[in-house]
Design a protein around this motif. Structure first.
Motif, PDB file in Angstrom:
ATOM      1  N   TYR A 190       0.779  -1.654   0.095  1.00 37.16           N
ATOM      2  CA  TYR A 190      -0.602   0.020  -0.152  1.00 37.16           C
ATOM      3  C   TYR A 190       1.079   1.749  -0.069  1.00 37.16           C
ATOM      4  CZ  TYR A 190       0.799  -0.842   4.892  1.00 37.16           C
ATOM      5  OH  TYR A 190       1.743  -0.671   5.966  1.00 37.16           O
ATOM      6  N   SER A 191       0.385   2.604  -0.465  1.00 41.66           N
ATOM      7  CA  SER A 191       1.573   3.298  -0.713  1.00 41.66           C
ATOM      8  C   SER A 191       1.296   4.402   1.053  1.00 41.66           C
ATOM      9  CB  SER A 191       0.615   4.725  -1.720  1.00 41.66           C
ATOM     10  OG  SER A 191      -0.723   5.007  -1.182  1.00 41.66           O
ATOM     11  N   THR A 192       1.560   5.166   1.256  1.00 38.28           N
ATOM     12  CA  THR A 192       2.270   5.674   2.148  1.00 38.28           C
ATOM     13  C   THR A 192       1.156   7.043   2.329  1.00 38.28           C
ATOM     14  OG1 THR A 192       4.496   6.248   2.389  1.00 38.28           O
ATOM     15  CG2 THR A 192       4.024   7.719   3.107  1.00 38.28           C
ATOM     16  N   PHE A 193       0.821   7.259   1.464  1.00 35.49           N
ATOM     17  CA  PHE A 193      -0.380   8.446   1.010  1.00 35.49           C
ATOM     18  C   PHE A 193      -2.059   7.574   1.792  1.00 35.49           C
ATOM     19  CE2 PHE A 193      -4.632   9.723  -1.291  1.00 35.49           C
ATOM     20  CZ  PHE A 193      -4.721  11.071  -0.542  1.00 35.49           C
ATOM     21  N   GLY A 204      -8.602  13.064  15.109  1.00 40.03           N
ATOM     22  CA  GLY A 204      -9.189  11.551  14.235  1.00 40.03           C
ATOM     23  C   GLY A 204      -8.113  11.187  13.343  1.00 40.03           C
ATOM     24  N   ALA A 205      -7.635  10.426  14.046  1.00 36.40           N
ATOM     25  CA  ALA A 205      -6.426   9.861  13.473  1.00 36.40           C
ATOM     26  C   ALA A 205      -6.944   8.469  14.031  1.00 36.40           C
ATOM     27  CB  ALA A 205      -4.713  10.315  13.622  1.00 36.40           C
ATOM     28  N   ALA A 206      -6.540   7.465  12.932  1.00 36.01           N
ATOM     29  CA  ALA A 206      -6.439   6.106  13.948  1.00 36.01           C
ATOM     30  C   ALA A 206      -5.808   4.949  13.303  1.00 36.01           C
ATOM     31  CB  ALA A 206      -8.084   5.441  14.065  1.00 36.01           C
ATOM     32  N   PRO A 207      -5.813   4.434  13.947  1.00 38.52           N
ATOM     33  CA  PRO A 207      -4.676   3.106  13.457  1.00 38.52           C
ATOM     34  C   PRO A 207      -5.340   1.750  12.537  1.00 38.52           C
ATOM     35  CG  PRO A 207      -5.554   2.641  15.959  1.00 38.52           C
ATOM     36  CD  PRO A 207      -5.949   3.575  15.439  1.00 38.52           C
ATOM     37  N   ASP A 208      -6.486   1.792  12.796  1.00 34.54           N
ATOM     38  CA  ASP A 208      -6.778   0.362  11.714  1.00 34.54           C
ATOM     39  C   ASP A 208      -7.352   1.294  10.246  1.00 34.54           C
ATOM     40  OD1 ASP A 208      -6.741  -1.512  13.687  1.00 34.54           O
ATOM     41  OD2 ASP A 208      -9.076  -0.423  14.502  1.00 34.54           O
ATOM     42  N   CYS A 209      -7.179   0.461   9.015  1.00 38.92           N
ATOM     43  CA  CYS A 209      -7.064   0.590   7.720  1.00 38.92           C
ATOM     44  C   CYS A 209      -7.811   0.468   6.883  1.00 38.92           C
ATOM     45  CB  CYS A 209      -5.622   0.994   7.191  1.00 38.92           C
ATOM     46  SG  CYS A 209      -4.187   1.151   8.368  1.00 38.92           S
ATOM     47  N   THR A 210      -8.964   0.835   5.961  1.00 39.22           N
ATOM     48  CA  THR A 210     -10.096   0.020   5.520  1.00 39.22           C
ATOM     49  C   THR A 210      -9.379   0.646   3.915  1.00 39.22           C
ATOM     50  OG1 THR A 210     -11.464   0.658   7.002  1.00 39.22           O
ATOM     51  CG2 THR A 210     -12.344  -0.080   4.512  1.00 39.22           C
ATOM     52  N   PHE A 211      -8.278  -0.552   3.177  1.00 39.14           N
ATOM     53  CA  PHE A 211      -7.430  -0.426   2.462  1.00 39.14           C
ATOM     54  C   PHE A 211      -9.470  -0.480   0.953  1.00 39.14           C
ATOM     55  CE2 PHE A 211      -4.384  -1.768   5.196  1.00 39.14           C
ATOM     56  CZ  PHE A 211      -3.366   0.215   4.915  1.00 39.14           C
ATOM     57  N   ARG A 258      -4.169   2.106  -2.551  1.00 38.93           N
ATOM     58  CA  ARG A 258      -3.219   3.187  -2.212  1.00 38.93           C
ATOM     59  C   ARG A 258      -4.224   5.022  -2.309  1.00 38.93           C
ATOM     60  NH1 ARG A 258      -0.360   3.798  -8.762  1.00 38.93           N
ATOM     61  NH2 ARG A 258       1.379   1.892  -8.449  1.00 38.93           N
ATOM     62  N   GLU A 259      -5.634   4.349  -2.529  1.00 38.14           N
ATOM     63  CA  GLU A 259      -6.614   6.195  -2.099  1.00 38.14           C
ATOM     64  C   GLU A 259      -6.592   5.508  -0.171  1.00 38.14           C
ATOM     65  OE1 GLU A 259      -7.388   7.723  -3.790  1.00 38.14           O
ATOM     66  OE2 GLU A 259      -7.916   6.245  -5.924  1.00 38.14           O
ATOM     67  N   TYR A 260      -6.558   6.658   0.556  1.00 39.78           N
ATOM     68  CA  TYR A 260      -6.379   7.211   1.853  1.00 39.78           C
ATOM     69  C   TYR A 260      -7.601   6.099   2.170  1.00 39.78           C
ATOM     70  CZ  TYR A 260      -6.813   9.016   6.354  1.00 39.78           C
ATOM     71  OH  TYR A 260      -6.840   9.588   7.739  1.00 39.78           O
ATOM     72  N   ALA A 261      -7.240   5.427   3.375  1.00 38.13           N
ATOM     73  CA  ALA A 261      -7.430   4.472   3.838  1.00 38.13           C
ATOM     74  C   ALA A 261      -8.152   4.773   5.307  1.00 38.13           C
ATOM     75  CB  ALA A 261      -7.014   3.325   4.235  1.00 38.13           C
ATOM     76  N   ASN A 262      -8.545   5.895   5.959  1.00 36.42           N
ATOM     77  CA  ASN A 262      -9.339   6.450   6.897  1.00 36.42           C
ATOM     78  C   ASN A 262      -7.923   5.661   8.258  1.00 36.42           C
ATOM     79  OD1 ASN A 262     -11.123   7.772   5.943  1.00 36.42           O
ATOM     80  ND2 ASN A 262     -11.864   5.783   5.155  1.00 36.42           N
ATOM     81  N   CYS A 263      -7.105   5.610   8.129  1.00 30.34           N
ATOM     82  CA  CYS A 263      -5.764   5.302   9.150  1.00 30.34           C
ATOM     83  C   CYS A 263      -4.321   6.168   8.998  1.00 30.34           C
ATOM     84  CB  CYS A 263      -5.123   4.281   8.973  1.00 30.34           C
ATOM     85  SG  CYS A 263      -4.719   2.984   7.594  1.00 30.34           S
TER      86      CYS A 263
END
Length: 511
Positions: A386-389, A448-455, A460-465
């Protein structure tokens, strides 16, 4: 005539052999004989009955008496026999009596011993409980005293522009009990660096700046980020101040330096990661038995700190949380990691930082050290799918400039360790920016930063994490050295994730 006939009759009768009827002719003599026989029989029966009656009615003691003659009495044998018999009876009675007494005494002794043992066990339990209670009480009092002392120190340090030597010495001794003056000096220098960095922080000011920032949608990497020039200017000034503070307290390496030494192994430990750190220490002890491991204490209690400090080659170091604003105290936001890296780099000039959760698995490390000398930093890890973005909160871009289009396309670097050399190039292009982001609450940990991602499918798209300091390291390195990490990333089995089934067996060298 008459007398002759009678005589003749009698003689003839005898001569002819005829039977004489005495009873007929002599009745008194017959009667007397029968009576005599009867009397004899009756007397014998009476005697037998009387003897039997006397025998049956005799007591047992008389039955056992043996007949003794007068000759025995004269000779004295009977007396000796009776004496011996009485002695035997008395001895037998005494033995039975002694046996009963001994049995009773033995039972009594057992009961007394059992009671004494029970009392001793109870006494030991009471002593242990009392000791445990005293230990817990003393530990609590010690922690409270230590907390009060640290709070007092933090307050005094924040209110002044210099360290009070007496306070510095006391807090170092209370928490770490240094073994010698050199170790005490190193601990005090580290605390002074952290104090000077903490003086640059103001959590109220950071909150006000965060409130002033507009909430924007940066899910589109093509959309430019609108940055506040004032925030950018203050951030740059803080980075320069950090570089100045650290430069005055550290050894700066010259450009093009070459070192054949292994950079100091550095990590940090909390109550949640102490087992992981024990695995790491055990692996370094095995593959690099001559190297020291510097472990920065985040929140250990006294017993945990003493246990780690007793491991071979472990050197405990302090991260003084109470010197910093409250948002640094949340260990899950990882503000502590860049600050510890900066402190250790100032002390040791070059370090090998290893994240808790990994262990050394080989001796192939020297080649990494040579590769890290140019440009002065090397990341040991791997490229993610996954990307850094995708794992960076958009509000981090308010502080860190970046080409988000390139960030969208380049894979994220998952970091296990870093080899860093304290050169001016590394300080100006990497460390001061990373440390400045760490002391800004909403740079490293935006609201609003959260550790769990939704890829998504592409990753590449922002995973809300958000990956906190790892996201910041990726952005700063890619801004400085480019988005192709071939020059500053090495993929190696040198470090392996700790298996939950592994058992840590570090060596102990001191109490």
């Amino acid at each position: 005539m008459i007398r002759r006939k009678a005589k003749e009759y009698s003689v003839s009768s005898l001569e002819l052999g005829g039977t004489s009827e005495f009873t007929k002719h002599v009745p008194m003599k017959k009667l007397r004989s029968m009576k005599s026989v009867k009397y004899v029989i009756l007397i014998a029966l009476g005697f037998l009955l009387h003897s039997g009656y006397r025998f049956l009615t005799k007591p047992n003691s008389e039955r056992e008496i043996i007949d003794i003659t007068s000759e025995d009495l004269v000779n004295g044998d009977a007396i000796d026999y009776l004496k011996n018999s009485w002695d035997d009876e008395e001895t037998k009675f005494a033995e039975e009596r002694d046996s009963n007494v001994k049995a009773k005494l033995s039972d009594h002794a057992k009961k007394v011993l059992e009671n004494q043992n029970a009392k001793k066990i109870e006494s030991v339990k009471i002593k242990q409980e009392t000791k445990k209670t005293k230990t817990v009480k003393n530990s609590e009092e010690k922690r409270q005293t230590e907390g009060v002392a640290l709070e007092s120190i933090a307050k005094q340090l924040r209110e002044s522009n210099h360290l009070n030597k007496q306070i510095k010495d006391s807090v170092v001794d209370v928490k770490f009990h240094p073994k010698n003056d050199l170790e005490r000096k190193d601990l005090k220098n580290e605390m002074e660096i952290e104090n000077r960095i903490a003086e640059l922080m103001d959590d109220e000011e950071d909150s006000q700046k965060a409130d002033q920032m507009a909430v924007e949608d940066y899910n589109d990497p093509q959309k430019p980020v609108r940055r506040d020039p004032k925030v950018q200017q203050e951030f740059q000034q803080k980075a320069e101040q950090i570089a100045k503070v650290v430069h005055s307290k550290s050894v700066v390496l010259s450009e093009g330096h070459h070192s054949h030494d292994i950079p100091a192994f550095v990590t940090a430990v909390s109550q949640q990661t102490i087992t992981q750190v024990e695995h790491l220490v055990a692996s370094i002890q095995y593959f690099y038995p001559q190297e020291s491991i510097y472990v920065f204490d985040l929140d250990l209690n006294d017993n945990q700190r003493k246990k780690l400090s007793s491991l071979c080659n472990v050197r405990m170091r302090g991260f003084w949380l109470n010197l910093f604003p409250s948002f640094i105290h949340d260990l899950s936001n990882f503000h502590w990691r860049p600050l510890i890296i900066q402190t250790a780099l100032a002390e040791f000039a070059h370090i090998t930082w290893i994240n808790p959760g990994f262990k050394v698995s080989s001796t192939a490390f020297t080649e990494f050290v040579h590769r890290s000398e140019e440009p002065g930093i090397l990341v040991i890890g791997q490229s993610a799918d996954y990307s850094t973005f995708a794992v960076t909160h958009p509000k981090m871009y308010k502080y860190l400039s970046v080409d988000r289009t390139e960030l969208f396309k380049s894979p994220h670097i998952e970091m296990r360790a870093m080899i860093i050399h304290n050169t001016d190039v590394v300080m100006n292009n990497f460390m001061k920016i990373l440390t400045a982001c760490a002391v800004e609450e909403h740079c490293l940990s935006p609201v609003g930063a959260a550790p769990d991602c939704t890829f998504d499918v592409t990753g590449r798209e922002y995973a809300n994490c958000h990956r906190h300091d790892e996201s910041a390291i990726n952005i700063i390195l890619k801004n400085w050295l480019g988005h192709k990490p071939v020059d500053y990333l090495v993929k190696s089995n040198f470090l392996q994730p700790i298996n939950k089934f592994d058992r840590a067996n570090p060596k102990f060298c001191k109490e």
